[in-house]
Design an enzyme around this catalytic site. Structure first.
Site, PDB file in Angstrom:
ATOM      1  N   CYS A  74     -57.808-101.410  45.435  1.00  0.00           N
ATOM      2  CA  CYS A  74     -58.006-100.358  46.447  1.00  0.00           C
ATOM      3  C   CYS A  74     -59.460-100.400  46.891  1.00  0.00           C
ATOM      4  CB  CYS A  74     -57.701 -98.977  45.870  1.00  0.00           C
ATOM      5  SG  CYS A  74     -55.968 -98.664  45.556  1.00  0.00           S
ATOM      6  N   ILE A  75     -59.683-100.086  48.149  1.00  0.00           N
ATOM      7  CA  ILE A  75     -61.057-100.020  48.663  1.00  0.00           C
ATOM      8  C   ILE A  75     -61.128 -98.879  49.652  1.00  0.00           C
ATOM      9  CG2 ILE A  75     -60.561-101.746  50.452  1.00  0.00           C
ATOM     10  CD1 ILE A  75     -63.509-102.684  50.101  1.00  0.00           C
ATOM     11  N   LEU A  76     -62.197 -98.102  49.563  1.00  0.00           N
ATOM     12  CA  LEU A  76     -62.309 -96.910  50.399  1.00  0.00           C
ATOM     13  C   LEU A  76     -63.773 -96.562  50.630  1.00  0.00           C
ATOM     14  CD1 LEU A  76     -61.130 -94.274  51.726  1.00  0.00           C
ATOM     15  CD2 LEU A  76     -61.354 -93.228  49.455  1.00  0.00           C
ATOM     16  N   THR A  77     -64.107 -96.294  51.877  1.00  0.00           N
ATOM     17  CA  THR A  77     -65.364 -95.644  52.234  1.00  0.00           C
ATOM     18  C   THR A  77     -65.024 -94.216  52.646  1.00  0.00           C
ATOM     19  OG1 THR A  77     -66.263 -97.737  53.058  1.00  0.00           O
ATOM     20  CG2 THR A  77     -67.404 -95.719  53.690  1.00  0.00           C
TER      21      THR A  77
ATOM     22  N   GLN B 270     -68.257 -93.510  57.021  1.00  0.00           N
ATOM     23  CA  GLN B 270     -67.589 -94.580  57.758  1.00  0.00           C
ATOM     24  C   GLN B 270     -68.339 -94.914  59.040  1.00  0.00           C
ATOM     25  OE1 GLN B 270     -63.484 -93.428  58.229  1.00  0.00           O
ATOM     26  NE2 GLN B 270     -63.009 -93.708  56.062  1.00  0.00           N
ATOM     27  N   ARG B 271     -68.102 -96.149  59.544  1.00  0.00           N
ATOM     28  CA  ARG B 271     -68.732 -96.661  60.768  1.00  0.00           C
ATOM     29  C   ARG B 271     -70.246 -96.756  60.631  1.00  0.00           C
ATOM     30  NH1 ARG B 271     -65.233 -97.064  64.800  1.00  0.00           N
ATOM     31  NH2 ARG B 271     -66.930 -97.275  66.305  1.00  0.00           N
ATOM     32  N   ARG B 272     -70.706 -97.006  59.401  1.00  0.00           N
ATOM     33  CA  ARG B 272     -72.146 -97.174  59.161  1.00  0.00           C
ATOM     34  C   ARG B 272     -72.440 -98.460  58.397  1.00  0.00           C
ATOM     35  NH1 ARG B 272     -73.763 -91.382  56.683  1.00  0.00           N
ATOM     36  NH2 ARG B 272     -75.674 -92.528  56.192  1.00  0.00           N
TER      37      ARG B 272
ATOM     38  N   TYR C 120     -70.982 -99.489  55.554  1.00  0.00           N
ATOM     39  CA  TYR C 120     -70.743 -99.442  54.114  1.00  0.00           C
ATOM     40  C   TYR C 120     -69.453-100.176  53.734  1.00  0.00           C
ATOM     41  CZ  TYR C 120     -74.492 -96.001  53.691  1.00  0.00           C
ATOM     42  OH  TYR C 120     -75.714 -95.372  53.711  1.00  0.00           O
TER      43      TYR C 120
ATOM     44  N   GLU D 258     -55.756-107.165  47.662  1.00  0.00           N
ATOM     45  CA  GLU D 258     -54.332-106.947  47.414  1.00  0.00           C
ATOM     46  C   GLU D 258     -53.652-106.441  48.685  1.00  0.00           C
ATOM     47  OE1 GLU D 258     -51.764-104.173  44.354  1.00  0.00           O
ATOM     48  OE2 GLU D 258     -53.597-105.133  43.652  1.00  0.00           O
TER      49      GLU D 258
ATOM     50  N   SER E 242     -63.111-108.501  60.221  1.00  0.00           N
ATOM     51  CA  SER E 242     -64.468-108.625  60.732  1.00  0.00           C
ATOM     52  C   SER E 242     -65.374-109.339  59.738  1.00  0.00           C
ATOM     53  CB  SER E 242     -65.028-107.230  61.040  1.00  0.00           C
ATOM     54  OG  SER E 242     -66.361-107.298  61.470  1.00  0.00           O
TER      55      SER E 242
END
Length: 541
Positions: A397-400, A405-407, A409, A431, A444
């Site tokens: 799992c990956i989360l900002t 967000q949009r910075r 990170y 995954e 990206s």
């Protein structure tokens, strides 16, 4: 616009008024998931068809277009085993008896020794996951049937592999056409039952040289070794039962609706996007309070203030393995810090819809990114990974978190996951399935990383620089299938004179340079202090 004489029930569909990104009114079709009555006024929880679930919301009757109301279709309900959708009836013997009474043929079939199939739990497939293949196919040679597009990018254009005409490649007349059969072996899945041979020598190399335009280059693409992730070229979909992947078989009307209105985390207030299984008594609160250091959830501001007098943490538990400037990464063992890991999963589930939540965090490592100030280390985002992954997954799992967000990170988290893979000496891949925002971030990152490698290639001794697909994978730790699918997505691969070539146009080069100028946050490998462990030894757990 709602007509109160018509009863709107759950399952009905009708247009609902909402504002789009340009702040203009639109009437998308929506489904009524729930109805509640507050002080005599009805509210409707709607899901906009073909929109992401994070846009679901409670709406008032005046936003409903009752003139186009569609009532739900009545379907015959069948008793389900264990209450799971897609399961066989709970009493198969009764169904067998009915079929014997109605059809004499079934009795004769049973007498011949035919047995009833064992009821199996049906797992609903997720489109992105089932499409991802171990060896991403590439369009076939001219004259043969076209292969499917890379599954990681389902919206890719059909013309991603255009064949350039002779006039467009006049400077390339001196090129040879050797290695055609090698391309067929590696970029196109071989036929089952045929043995594959690894090619050697210069046929494996990717040849790159400058075209007439100083800002346009061409790469001759010939993959090297055979993929070790497929058997005889047969694609294999990633498993759906491991790690934190949700199989969707547990979905019901409760988990489809957001249950938390607002979360206060430090100096931020967050509006959750999705359902998260916090305790039922907390879901009715207007605000859920979280300690930003230990992530413990509390029901009131007074409880939070009392907790902060006792909480000694000013950073996530675990080892700090990276620090540069105000950015730090902490490695947290899901077994040693179970309470923190479970609280982190509960918070993350508010913003991740495609993952399910397991309270058994023992098999996972959590890497939490923080931003430092005088008050402590504040959580920015995180990613988790399995201690042992047979599929080379380096991210589960990956989360900002939304305030960050949009910075940049998100890419920093992805870059850090690949830096860990480099230290481990492995190639990795996230995954599947990826969320919509996760897919954009990875797409990206892969594009920028691979273009950076290709543009840095320089000629030595007047010869064309050469590089293989495997070398790109080894340099970046990006799995070979992701490298190939990214090249396909960027529409860089063309077929010319028996070889696949990569053509970097001036637009691609300029777009890459603009993107890299905006990317200020980067991982410095010198600041990483990380020693990988052999988790196959149970004593390490």
């Amino acid at each position: 616009m709602a007509d109160h004489s018509v009863e709107i029930t759950e399952g009905c569909r009708l247009p609902v008024l909402r504002k789009n990104q340009e702040n203009e009114n639109e009437w998308p079709l929506a489904e009524i998931l729930s109805v509640k009555d507050i002080s005599g006024k009805k509210l409707y929880y709607v899901h906009y068809i073909d929109f992401n679930k994070r846009l679901d919301e409670w709406v008032t009757p005046d936003r409903l277009d009752i003139k186009k109301l569609q009532f739900p279709k009545k379907e015959a309900k069948t008793p389900m085993k264990n209450g799971l959708p897609g399961s066989h009836p709970s009493s198969p013997e009764r169904d067998v008896k009915k079929s014997l009474d109605l059809h004499v043929q079934s009795a004769s079939a049973t007498s011949r020794g035919k047995t009833l199939p064992t009821p199996k739990r049906k797992v609903e497939s997720v489109s992105l996951a089932t499409q991802v293949t171990a060896a991403t196919p590439v369009p076939s040679l001219p004259g043969s049937a076209e292969a499917s597009q890379p599954s990681v990018y389902p919206a890719m254009r059909d013309s991603s592999f255009s064949i350039k005409s002779r006039d467009e490649h006049e400077p390339l007349i001196s090129l040879t056409t050797n290695g055609t059969s090698s391309i067929q072996r590696h970029l196109i899945p071989p036929q089952p039952g045929r043995k594959r041979k690894s090619c050697g020598g210069t046929d494996e190399m990717v040849k790159m040289f400058q075209n007439n335009s100083p800002r346009c280059s061409t790469v001759y693409l010939l993959p090297g070794e055979d993929s070790q992730d497929s058997s005889d070229g047969i694609p294999s979909a990633p498993r759906m039962t491991g790690s934190l992947v949700s199989d969707r078989s547990h979905d019901d009307i409760v988990t489809r609706m957001k249950n938390i209105d607002c979360i206060e985390l430090g100096r931020h207030r967050l509006k959750p996007w999705y359902f998260s299984p916090y305790p039922q008594e907390l879901t009715s609160l207007p605000i859920l309070y979280l300690c930003e250091f230990c992530l413990k959830y509390l029901k009131s501001l007074k409880c939070l203030q009392r907790h902060l007098t006792k909480c000694n943490l000013r950073h996530p538990p675990g080892n700090e393995i990276y620090r540069k400037g105000t950015i730090s990464f902490f490695e947290i063992d899901g077994r040693k810090n179970k309470a923190y890991s479970q609280n982190l999963c509960l918070l993350a589930k508010c913003f991740l819809d495609h993952k399910t939540l397991y309270y058994d965090t023992d098999p996972f490592l959590f890497y939490v990114m923080t931003e430092y100030d005088s008050k402590g280390f504040h959580i920015v985002g995180y990613f988790s990974k399995e201690k042992e992954s047979t599929e080379d997954y380096n991210v589960a799992c990956i989360l900002t978190l939304p305030p960050y967000q949009r910075r940049g990170y998100g890419k920093l988290l992805i870059e850090f996951s690949y830096e860990l893979s480099k230290v481990e000496g492995k190639t990795g891949t996230p995954e599947k399935p990826l969320s919509d925002l996760g897919l954009l971030s990875y797409r990206s990152y892969w594009s920028q990383t691979i273009l950076e490698i290709l543009m840095d290639l320089k000629s030595e001794n007047g010869e064309r620089p050469q590089i293989t697909i495997n070398e790109i994978s080894e340099i970046t730790s990006v799995k070979k299938e992701d490298v190939i699918s990214t090249l396909q997505y960027l529409n860089l691969i063309n077929y010319y004179k028996g070889q696949y070539i990569l053509t970097l146009s001036e637009d691609i080069v300029e777009g890459h340079e603009r993107a890299m100028q905006k990317r200020h946050l980067r991982i410095d490998p010198k600041c990483l202090h990380f020693t990988p462990k052999d988790w196959s030894k149970r004593g390490k757990w």
